[in-house]
Design a protein around this motif. Structure first.
Motif, mmCIF file in Angstrom:
data_model
loop_
_atom_site.group_PDB
_atom_site.id
_atom_site.type_symbol
_atom_site.label_atom_id
_atom_site.label_comp_id
_atom_site.label_asym_id
_atom_site.label_seq_id
_atom_site.Cartn_x
_atom_site.Cartn_y
_atom_site.Cartn_z
ATOM 1 N N LYS A 90 42.800 33.506 47.014
ATOM 2 C CA LYS A 90 42.934 35.049 47.129
ATOM 3 C C LYS A 90 44.546 35.214 47.297
ATOM 4 O O LYS A 90 45.147 36.288 46.882
ATOM 5 C CB LYS A 90 42.543 35.395 48.394
ATOM 6 N N LEU A 91 45.286 34.081 47.727
ATOM 7 C CA LEU A 91 46.812 34.268 47.897
ATOM 8 C C LEU A 91 47.349 34.405 46.224
ATOM 9 O O LEU A 91 48.173 35.011 45.871
ATOM 10 C CB LEU A 91 47.278 33.210 48.609
ATOM 11 N N ARG A 92 46.746 33.666 45.413
ATOM 12 C CA ARG A 92 47.059 33.748 44.080
ATOM 13 C C ARG A 92 46.969 35.010 43.352
ATOM 14 O O ARG A 92 47.841 35.601 42.717
ATOM 15 C CB ARG A 92 46.378 32.482 43.171
ATOM 16 N N CYS A 93 45.924 35.759 43.697
ATOM 17 C CA CYS A 93 45.751 37.009 43.415
ATOM 18 C C CYS A 93 46.440 38.153 44.048
ATOM 19 O O CYS A 93 47.098 38.795 43.244
ATOM 20 C CB CYS A 93 44.279 37.499 43.727
ATOM 21 N N LYS A 94 46.663 37.923 45.187
ATOM 22 C CA LYS A 94 47.660 38.809 45.976
ATOM 23 C C LYS A 94 49.330 38.597 45.297
ATOM 24 O O LYS A 94 49.562 39.953 44.940
ATOM 25 C CB LYS A 94 47.948 38.494 47.404
#
Length: 516
Positions: free
Chosen positions: A229-233
């Motif tokens: 999810k941090l990669r996406c953010k």
């Protein structure tokens, strides 16, 4: 559904009743038929209820996502999206050291690498220095991070996840000058255990660690959901282009929207790609020699002797403009639609583009839509020009890629994130085979068109599980092509349910025919 129930409830019951001569048997058959009807009604009620729940869940999820600010979600009505509210307190943690990174590749290759470095730095509790962009690649673009991305926005958007600085603090700068900077390329497709057990101890030992490569340094699968999810953010919220790029990208979209729907075609039929891949379909002898010489001129393009025909049949060549034109026609793309070419100079020029232009006469690119003065600040900056194409690609009604490069993959993933917008991944191996059969007369146009449609039914950017191949990360579907951990998961459950709703009654109908 009412029509279906009427058919099943009346015609089938009449058929059951008409098939018996005795009153008792007729009554029994009526009861059986009514029982079947009741079960079908129950199935229809349950299925409809589940579908409604799915729709509601998706709508709530979508509403929730809309309420959260996202990058690039501008529309033709010039509606602006509020940037992320930075209301929290900066993350408080014990700093384990500093991570410097040198991104490699073109714009989208560097983009995904930067997102990986954000996730890795956060996981190791280290301070990330704003990444250095690749100035030595084929494109020879001297742009820095701040020339392409809004650096202050990037830092502020991620402040609750990871500490990011524009440069090393003076103390660490002096340390690096006195001692040799420890540099290394991290092992590609690694999981978090690698970074925790091997990399973190080195950061603590040297205090400053430098990664010389960033592309594909993090695995697609087997990564904690929080890291994914941090990669996406980082990718979809923090990496916003600079105001000049954003403004010009919006202007291109506005010009296109004023004239109606538009399709973006990422036609990767450029000189560098053909030289690198060794694909020469449709090229004359002089062009083949020029491409071969170029391939041998670059030492990091390791493969030199290449069989173009063999690669083409295997589906590893970019589609030619002629092949692409046939594919789009076969898919019944409206010939009147605007086709925006998101690419550099097409190798062979107008000679190679003639068939595509004949099929889709409303073909444009940024150079034909804008004044020269608009693009003047971006000349000789290929990554900034690519950023403009990226923005237009996100907002198109349809996005089509003729080759599975970094831009095609990253744009597809971003369009999934923005609501599963129609994204056609042309099946190169299938299309080459079908095109050759059509040209030699083995297939009629109708047969060719139907085969192309069938082969692309599941290649439109709809919800699907990311392909995972344990032990073969390079053959898996790329995380940034399908970031499913960041997408509404309820959709994946709805798809088989909808298919079941369509297919099950048909199978039941066959069963009833056999019984009757």
């Amino acid at each position: 559904m009412e029509h279906y129930l009427k058919y099943f409830g009346e015609i089938k019951v009449d058929k059951f009743i008409g098939g018996f001569n005795f009153k008792g048997e007729r009554l029994t058959s009526l009861i059986i038929a009514q029982s079947h009807l009741c079960r079908l009604k129950l199935f229809a009620f349950v299925t409809t209820t589940m579908l409604l729940l799915c729709v509601c869940a998706v709508q709530l999820s979508t509403l929730s996502d809309v309420m959260k600010p996202r990058v690039f979600m501008f529309r033709s009505n010039s509606q602006t999206i509020t940037p992320p509210q930075i209301t929290g307190i900066e993350r408080d943690y014990e700093n384990n050291g500093y991570l410097m990174v040198s991104s490699n590749g073109g714009l989208n290759q560097m983009r995904t690498g930067i997102c990986d470095m954000v996730a890795i730095a956060s996981f190791m509790n280290v301070t990330l220095i704003v990444p250095e962009l690749d100035n030595t690649s084929f494109w020879n673009d001297r742009s820095g991070f701040e020339d392409i991305f809004d650096v202050d926005y990037f830092i502020a958007s991620l402040r609750d996840e990871v500490r990011i600085l524009k440069a090393l603090p003076d103390k660490q700068k002096r340390r690096v000058k006195k001692a040799t900077l420890y540099s290394m390329p991290p092992v590609s497709w690694s999981n978090m255990t690698y970074y925790y057990e091997l990399i973190l101890p080195r950061v603590k030992k040297y205090e400053v660690l430098h990664f010389t490569k960033t592309d594909a340094r993090l695995a697609n699968n087997g990564i904690p959901k929080e890291v994914q999810k941090l990669r996406c953010k980082a990718n979809y919220r923090a990496l916003r282009f600079t105001p000049p790029i954003e403004e010009l990208g919006k202007k291109i979209v506005r010009i296109l929207r004023e004239k109606g729907p538009f399709l973006v075609l990422h036609l990767r039929y450029e000189m560098d790609m053909l030289a690198f891949s060794g694909c020469t379909e449709g090229c004359n002898a002089k062009e083949i020699e020029e491409l071969t010489n170029m391939r041998f001129a670059y030492p990091w393009w390791k493969e030199k002797i290449i069989d173009s025909d063999k690669k083409r049949r295997a589906g590893t060549c970019p589609l030619t403009p002629e092949e692409t034109a046939l594919a789009l026609r076969a898919l019944d793309i409206d010939p009147g639609i605007q086709v925006y070419i998101a690419a550099g100079d097409i190798y062979g020029g107008e000679r190679r583009m003639a068939s595509l232009r004949l099929a889709f006469p409303h073909m444009v690119k940024k150079e034909t839509l804008l004044q020269s003065s608009d693009l003047e600040p971006f000349w000789n900056h290929s990554n900034q020009m690519a950023a403009l194409d990226y923005m237009v690609s996100l907002e198109s009604d349809i996005f089509v890629s003729s080759y599975k490069g970094n831009m095609a993959s990253v744009v597809e993933g971003h369009r999934r994130y923005l609501g599963f917008r129609t994204t056609i991944r042309l099946h190169r191996k299938l299309l080459v085979e079908l095109t050759d059969q059509y040209k030699n007369g083995s297939l009629s146009w109708d047969e060719f068109s139907q085969a192309v449609k069938t082969g692309h039914a599941n290649r439109m950017g709809s919800p699907t599980q990311r392909l995972e191949i344990p032990g073969k990360p390079k053959e898996e579907e790329y995380f940034y092509n399908n970031p499913q951990e960041c997408l509404p998961q309820i959709l994946y459950g709805c798809v088989p349910l909808v298919l079941g709703f369509i297919l099950v009654p048909k199978s039941w109908n066959l069963v009833e025919k056999r019984r009757s």
